[in-house]
Design a protein around this motif. Sequence first.
Motif, PDB file in Angstrom:
ATOM      1  N   MET A 128       0.836  -1.190   0.000  1.00 11.59           N
ATOM      2  CA  MET A 128       0.000   0.000   0.000  1.00 11.59           C
ATOM      3  C   MET A 128       0.880   1.253   0.000  1.00 11.59           C
ATOM      4  SD  MET A 128      -2.966   1.160   2.684  1.00 11.59           S
ATOM      5  CE  MET A 128      -1.986   0.589   4.050  1.00 11.59           C
ATOM      6  N   LEU A 183       0.741   4.345  -2.540  1.00 11.97           N
ATOM      7  CA  LEU A 183       0.545   5.718  -2.063  1.00 11.97           C
ATOM      8  C   LEU A 183       1.669   6.632  -2.549  1.00 11.97           C
ATOM      9  CD1 LEU A 183      -0.735   5.114   1.562  1.00 11.97           C
ATOM     10  CD2 LEU A 183      -1.983   6.237  -0.293  1.00 11.97           C
ATOM     11  N   GLN A 239       1.146   9.861  -4.675  1.00 13.66           N
ATOM     12  CA  GLN A 239       1.648  11.157  -4.204  1.00 13.66           C
ATOM     13  C   GLN A 239       2.500  11.822  -5.273  1.00 13.66           C
ATOM     14  OE1 GLN A 239       4.984  12.165  -3.304  1.00 13.66           O
ATOM     15  NE2 GLN A 239       4.303  14.152  -2.569  1.00 13.66           N
ATOM     16  N   ASP A 257      -7.691  19.662  -7.119  1.00 15.71           N
ATOM     17  CA  ASP A 257      -8.198  18.627  -6.221  1.00 15.71           C
ATOM     18  C   ASP A 257      -9.519  18.065  -6.731  1.00 15.71           C
ATOM     19  OD1 ASP A 257      -9.473  18.010  -3.118  1.00 15.71           O
ATOM     20  OD2 ASP A 257      -7.399  17.448  -3.558  1.00 15.71           O
ATOM     21  N   LEU A 286     -12.310   8.991  -0.750  1.00 14.01           N
ATOM     22  CA  LEU A 286     -10.851   8.848  -0.662  1.00 14.01           C
ATOM     23  C   LEU A 286     -10.249   9.693   0.459  1.00 14.01           C
ATOM     24  CD1 LEU A 286      -8.505   7.372  -1.911  1.00 14.01           C
ATOM     25  CD2 LEU A 286      -8.326   9.181  -3.611  1.00 14.01           C
ATOM     26  N   HIS A 287     -10.660  10.941   0.583  1.00 15.10           N
ATOM     27  CA  HIS A 287     -10.096  11.820   1.614  1.00 15.10           C
ATOM     28  C   HIS A 287     -10.339  11.272   3.014  1.00 15.10           C
ATOM     29  CE1 HIS A 287      -9.820  15.376   4.258  1.00 15.10           C
ATOM     30  NE2 HIS A 287      -8.787  15.666   3.486  1.00 15.10           N
ATOM     31  N   LEU A 325     -10.909   8.247   3.930  1.00 14.17           N
ATOM     32  CA  LEU A 325     -10.154   6.998   4.077  1.00 14.17           C
ATOM     33  C   LEU A 325      -8.673   7.276   4.303  1.00 14.17           C
ATOM     34  CD1 LEU A 325     -11.812   4.731   1.371  1.00 14.17           C
ATOM     35  CD2 LEU A 325     -11.933   4.446   3.858  1.00 14.17           C
ATOM     36  N   LEU A 326      -8.123   8.253   3.600  1.00 10.05           N
ATOM     37  CA  LEU A 326      -6.717   8.598   3.795  1.00 10.05           C
ATOM     38  C   LEU A 326      -6.489   9.182   5.180  1.00 10.05           C
ATOM     39  CD1 LEU A 326      -5.845  10.013   0.270  1.00 10.05           C
ATOM     40  CD2 LEU A 326      -5.003   7.887   1.289  1.00 10.05           C
ATOM     41  N   GLU A 327      -7.440   9.974   5.677  1.00  4.69           N
ATOM     42  CA  GLU A 327      -7.324  10.505   7.041  1.00  4.69           C
ATOM     43  C   GLU A 327      -7.322   9.358   8.050  1.00  4.69           C
ATOM     44  OE1 GLU A 327      -6.630  13.460   8.188  1.00  4.69           O
ATOM     45  OE2 GLU A 327      -6.689  14.468   6.257  1.00  4.69           O
ATOM     46  N   ARG A 328      -8.199   8.371   7.845  1.00  2.98           N
ATOM     47  CA  ARG A 328      -8.232   7.199   8.739  1.00  2.98           C
ATOM     48  C   ARG A 328      -6.915   6.437   8.665  1.00  2.98           C
ATOM     49  NH1 ARG A 328     -13.410   3.937   7.282  1.00  2.98           N
ATOM     50  NH2 ARG A 328     -12.251   2.341   8.378  1.00  2.98           N
ATOM     51  N   LEU A 329      -6.386   6.288   7.463  1.00  5.22           N
ATOM     52  CA  LEU A 329      -5.107   5.596   7.290  1.00  5.22           C
ATOM     53  C   LEU A 329      -3.990   6.336   8.021  1.00  5.22           C
ATOM     54  CD1 LEU A 329      -3.347   3.400   6.014  1.00  5.22           C
ATOM     55  CD2 LEU A 329      -3.189   4.853   3.978  1.00  5.22           C
ATOM     56  N   ALA A 330      -3.953   7.667   7.900  1.00  6.10           N
ATOM     57  CA  ALA A 330      -2.917   8.454   8.576  1.00  6.10           C
ATOM     58  C   ALA A 330      -3.017   8.284  10.086  1.00  6.10           C
ATOM     59  CB  ALA A 330      -3.036   9.927   8.191  1.00  6.10           C
TER      60      ALA A 330
END
Length: 188
Positions: free
Chosen positions: A48, A52, A56, A154, A168-169, A171-176
Amino acid sequence: MQQKSARAKTLPSHAPAKPAAPARPPDAPEGELRPLPGLDYGVLDQLMGYALRRAQNALYLHFQRAVAAQADVSPQRFAALVLVAGNPGLRQGVLADAMGLHRSGGMRLVDWLHAQGWVRRAPDPLDGRGWTLHPTPAGRAALQRLSEAVLAHDAALVQAVGEGGGQLHPLLERLATAAAAASSAPLP
């Protein structure tokens, strides 16, 4: 006894040599990070983090095209301007902390913003050794102009993802959050 020489994998050059480009921000990618045919990526294809990193890289390059009028504005420089404009009087060290930078990296970032005429430093009234940061009128104008371009960039990317792009946003916050928690947890 003769040693066999290992053949290095070489990739064909698809573009002619380019003339020297203007200086890029230190966090700028050299070019697109894309899968190359015939190259074995091994475990990277399963990670993953590598996916990412590729995303990025692509986002950075798209960002650069979106703010082409200010070619030396990187996402990091834009974020710093956003934080200073939204928090007049922000201490330089707090800006570095908020951006995950060492204090010297924060200083270089502020030096760049100051050189653009977008941020001014003032002595910190609570600590005579420190500085507070304040946006200038030129900085506010630049932020307005850049924000319009970045918001369009964006939105275009979210739309390009298609169904689920809006998720997506979060989910990325949760991942961080999960990655930060995992990095501070003891290893098994």
